[in-house]
Structures are given as C-alpha cells and as structure tokens.
Design an enzyme around this catalytic site. Structure first.
Site, PDB file in Angstrom:
ATOM      1  N   SER A  55       0.800  -1.228   0.000  1.00  0.00           N
ATOM      2  CA  SER A  55       0.000   0.000   0.000  1.00  0.00           C
ATOM      3  C   SER A  55       0.833   1.278   0.000  1.00  0.00           C
ATOM      4  CB  SER A  55      -0.944   0.019   1.201  1.00  0.00           C
ATOM      5  OG  SER A  55      -0.224   0.158   2.415  1.00  0.00           O
TER       6      SER A  55
ATOM      7  N   LYS B  32       0.814   4.403   6.980  1.00  0.00           N
ATOM      8  CA  LYS B  32       0.316   5.235   5.889  1.00  0.00           C
ATOM      9  C   LYS B  32       0.962   6.618   5.998  1.00  0.00           C
ATOM     10  CE  LYS B  32      -2.810   2.044   4.875  1.00  0.00           C
ATOM     11  NZ  LYS B  32      -2.719   1.187   3.674  1.00  0.00           N
TER      12      LYS B  32
END
Length: 278
Positions: free
Chosen positions: A42, A119
C-alpha cells in the site's frame, strides 16, 4: 546433593536472565523504537513489501498505543496493547505529545481492529480532504502533481503472504514486467513524494471529508491499492484516526528482503539498507 543444588541455581539464574532481557526489550520497544515489517504494497514505491524499519515512538509522545502487542499465532499468544495499557486510553491525549506533520509516514493502530497500519499523514484536524478524478484536494485546493514515468516490478508473489502486485498494464503473467503510472505529489507545505496509479476506481472520487478535532486522515502512496481513511470504518476502511492511536513515525529503512523469508539472503535488497523515508 550439591550438584543438584547447583543445577537448580543455574536454572533459576537462566530464568532470571530471560525475564530481565524480556523486560528490557519491552521497555525499549515501549519507549523508544518498535520494529515493523512492511507486509503489503500500500505504500509503494516509498516502502516495499519486506522492508524492515524501526518506528520512532518518541516523535509523538506516548499513549496506550505505545504499549507493544504480542501476537504469536502458532502458540496461540495474542496480547493486545489495549489489554496491557487500555486503562490509560479513551481520552485521546498523549504524554509528552509532539504534533505530527503533514507528509509524515506514520504507524498507527486501526481504530476498530487494533491492527498496526502504516500510511502517510494527509489531513490535519479541522481540514477538508477529497479525491476528485484521482487528484488529492486539501481545503478545496488541488495538490501539485507532476508526471514521473512509471514504477516497474516483477509480476510475482511477494513477501511471506505471497501477495501479487496489481498492474496498470495487466493482466501480466508470472515473471512479466508489471508497471504503474508514477507522479510526484507536492503537499501544501512543500514536501513531495511519489504516488502510484493503477486504474480509475471509486477511491479516485470520494465525498468531501472534514477531519474532526483530535483526529487525522491517512492515505497510502500506492493510491489504488490502499485501505485507508478514504473508506469509513463502518465500510471496512480506516476512517479518521484518533491522536492517541498513533504509535510513531517511520524515519529510516534498516533492512529489506524481497523473498518470503529473511533467511533467503539472495533476495536481500542492500540498496535499501539505512535508506531515509520521505
């Protein structure tokens, strides 16, 4: 008799040594640095599957999320940080808390599952965030994007979970060249990082989100292959992340392996050792 006593004392001393070592390691991991393996794609290309890094826990201070979780499925061990330190949580505050900066790459606890995620911090408290046509908008203004060629990787299972990459030029057979469009995204404060695009999908056009006070909005750099704040928690996403759920900032990759095991030395990526994370 004396021999048996010596053996007994030796066993006790060994147990003490192990307990002390575990306590020291636990204190170090709670207060200073926590090891973290990158399990998914990701955050490509900033972080690759198999990158190993230490999370700096001193950067944002301490909360219940600073306590380590101990999960060893093969022996049935599952002790969550909330089980140990949950008594200090719930008020969304931190001790010696430092303010996160937009663009930081952050490890945090998922607000529902408690799993660790990594993230990039995109939206700060009180701001609005929206994706329109694949372009990030912050407070109604589009961020600057510059085309930067393509990101290339081999179409093959990656890491211990044997995850296959998604390809913009797909489907691609095993061993083929998997590509994604790459752009350089510049955030309002001037920091830049690469983002990848695979296909036009629902996450490229989102509602307008207003980040609540005491919360943050996170996104993965591999925009079309990231479960992040663009999807609300009730729909299986991350949603807004409370301040107390932040674990720390990822500053530098220490080691990297492209194989299914770190013991496969021929898959080690020495060019990523000690690489700074931007």
């Amino acid at each position: 008799m004396a021999t048996d006593a010596k053996k007994g004392n030796s066993i006790i001393e060994t147990i003490k040594t192990i307990v002390y070592a575990l306590l020291i390691a636990g204190i170090f991991r709670t207060l200073f640095f926590q090891p973290f393996w990158i399990p998914s794609g990701s955050m490509k290309q900033t972080l690759l599957i198999g990158d190993f890094l230490f999370v700096n826990k001193m950067s944002y201070g301490y909360s219940f999320a600073s306590c380590p979780s101990l999960r060893i499925p093969v022996v049935g061990l599952n002790i969550d940080a909330e089980d140990i330190c949950g008594w200090v949580g719930g008020d969304n505050t931190r001790v010696l808390g430092g303010e996160p900066q937009r663009g930081d790459v952050v490890v945090f606890r998922h607000p529902v599952s408690g799993q660790d995620y990594i993230k990039r911090l995109i939206g700060l408290p009180g701001e609005t965030v929206q994706m329109i046509g694949g372009v990030l908008h912050i407070n109604g203004e589009p961020v600057e994007l510059q085309d930067d060629g393509v990101f290339e990787e081999t179409a093959a299972p990656q890491g211990p979970q044997r995850l296959r990459p998604r390809c913009e030029n797909g489907p691609v057979g095993d061993g083929g060249n998997c590509t994604k469009s790459r752009q350089i995204e510049t955030l309002p404060e001037g920091t830049s990082h690469p983002v990848l695009n695979i296909a036009r999908q629902s996450s490229d056009d989102t509602p307008l989100y207003t980040v609540p006070e005491g919360h943050f909005f996170f996104m993965g750099d591999n925009r079309d292959n990231s479960t992040d704040s663009r999807v609300p928690q009730q729909a299986g996403g991350v949603g807004f992340v409370p301040f107390e759920n932040l674990i720390g900032r990822a500053d530098r990759i220490m080691f990297s392996s492209a194989g299914s095991s770190m013991l496969a030395f021929w898959t080690w990526r020495s060019d990523r050792y000690f690489k700074g994370i931007e």
